[in-house]
Design a protein around this motif. Structure first.
Motif, PDB file in Angstrom:
ATOM      1  N   UNK A 141      -4.122 -38.132  74.900  1.00  0.00           N
ATOM      2  CA  UNK A 141      -5.493 -37.881  75.147  1.00  0.00           C
ATOM      3  C   UNK A 141      -6.181 -39.425  74.700  1.00  0.00           C
ATOM      4  N   UNK A 142      -7.585 -39.765  75.149  1.00  0.00           N
ATOM      5  CA  UNK A 142      -8.080 -41.026  74.779  1.00  0.00           C
ATOM      6  C   UNK A 142      -9.239 -40.573  73.664  1.00  0.00           C
ATOM      7  N   UNK A 143      -9.308 -41.458  72.867  1.00  0.00           N
ATOM      8  CA  UNK A 143     -10.053 -41.248  71.475  1.00  0.00           C
ATOM      9  C   UNK A 143     -11.516 -41.831  72.158  1.00  0.00           C
ATOM     10  N   UNK A 144     -12.556 -41.118  71.729  1.00  0.00           N
ATOM     11  CA  UNK A 144     -13.806 -41.272  72.149  1.00  0.00           C
ATOM     12  C   UNK A 144     -14.591 -42.598  71.567  1.00  0.00           C
ATOM     13  N   UNK A 145     -15.415 -43.430  72.475  1.00  0.00           N
ATOM     14  CA  UNK A 145     -15.829 -44.294  71.827  1.00  0.00           C
ATOM     15  C   UNK A 145     -16.147 -44.685  70.234  1.00  0.00           C
ATOM     16  N   UNK A 146     -17.170 -43.587  70.193  1.00  0.00           N
ATOM     17  CA  UNK A 146     -17.747 -43.485  68.847  1.00  0.00           C
ATOM     18  C   UNK A 146     -16.740 -43.194  67.576  1.00  0.00           C
ATOM     19  N   UNK A 147     -15.565 -42.657  67.780  1.00  0.00           N
ATOM     20  CA  UNK A 147     -14.647 -42.482  66.824  1.00  0.00           C
ATOM     21  C   UNK A 147     -13.347 -43.435  66.607  1.00  0.00           C
ATOM     22  N   UNK A 148     -13.434 -44.363  67.620  1.00  0.00           N
ATOM     23  CA  UNK A 148     -12.245 -45.394  68.064  1.00  0.00           C
ATOM     24  C   UNK A 148     -12.174 -46.001  66.676  1.00  0.00           C
ATOM     25  N   UNK A 149     -13.258 -46.383  65.887  1.00  0.00           N
ATOM     26  CA  UNK A 149     -12.987 -47.189  64.730  1.00  0.00           C
ATOM     27  C   UNK A 149     -12.074 -46.459  63.615  1.00  0.00           C
ATOM     28  N   UNK A 150     -12.260 -45.273  63.787  1.00  0.00           N
ATOM     29  CA  UNK A 150     -11.419 -44.497  62.686  1.00  0.00           C
ATOM     30  C   UNK A 150      -9.795 -44.735  62.932  1.00  0.00           C
ATOM     31  N   UNK A 151      -9.371 -44.947  64.139  1.00  0.00           N
ATOM     32  CA  UNK A 151      -7.822 -45.121  64.405  1.00  0.00           C
ATOM     33  C   UNK A 151      -7.606 -46.647  64.164  1.00  0.00           C
ATOM     34  N   UNK A 152      -6.530 -46.755  63.677  1.00  0.00           N
ATOM     35  CA  UNK A 152      -6.048 -48.239  63.204  1.00  0.00           C
ATOM     36  C   UNK A 152      -5.941 -49.101  64.462  1.00  0.00           C
ATOM     37  N   UNK A 153      -6.174 -50.580  64.310  1.00  0.00           N
ATOM     38  CA  UNK A 153      -6.430 -51.111  65.370  1.00  0.00           C
ATOM     39  C   UNK A 153      -4.895 -51.766  65.918  1.00  0.00           C
ATOM     40  N   UNK A 154      -3.916 -51.437  65.106  1.00  0.00           N
ATOM     41  CA  UNK A 154      -2.642 -51.882  65.495  1.00  0.00           C
ATOM     42  C   UNK A 154      -1.988 -50.707  66.423  1.00  0.00           C
ATOM     43  N   UNK A 155      -1.406 -51.259  67.646  1.00  0.00           N
ATOM     44  CA  UNK A 155      -0.491 -50.335  68.288  1.00  0.00           C
ATOM     45  C   UNK A 155       0.755 -49.902  67.733  1.00  0.00           C
TER      46      UNK A 155
END
Length: 101
Positions: A18-32
């Protein structure tokens, strides 16, 4: 709590991501890389991964593979709503969305 409601698109349902919606992406760490996914508030955990190259805008795609696909298919129907809890950087908790009366 940092929770968003995800509409379980047909592609997510069939392929286990699933894709994280734009408004909540900042809560997922930046590193893959690897991330734990908990299937249900008190459910089992599986290994997933964060992919930031799949979406043109760089938002996170959470890959869960066959384990996530099988859980989606056993618990939901396409277009159902899944609650995605991003309260911690180490684990993403997926659960049935609660409805308010």
């Amino acid at each position: 709590m940092t929770i968003f409601n995800l509409t379980l698109q047909e592609t997510y349902f069939k392929q286990g991501f699933f894709n994280v919606i734009v408004d909540f992406d900042r809560f997922v760490r930046a590193e893959e890389g690897p991330i734990r996914l908990r299937l249900g508030r008190n459910g089992r955990e599986i290994q997933g991964s964060i992919n930031r190259h799949a979406n043109n805008n760089g938002t996170a795609r959470i890959m869960g593979g066959a384990d996530l696909r099988n859980w989606f298919q056993s618990q939901f129907e396409p277009l159902d709503t899944v609650a995605v809890d991003l309260s911690t950087k180490d684990i993403i908790i997926l659960d049935k969305a609660t409805t308010t009366a």
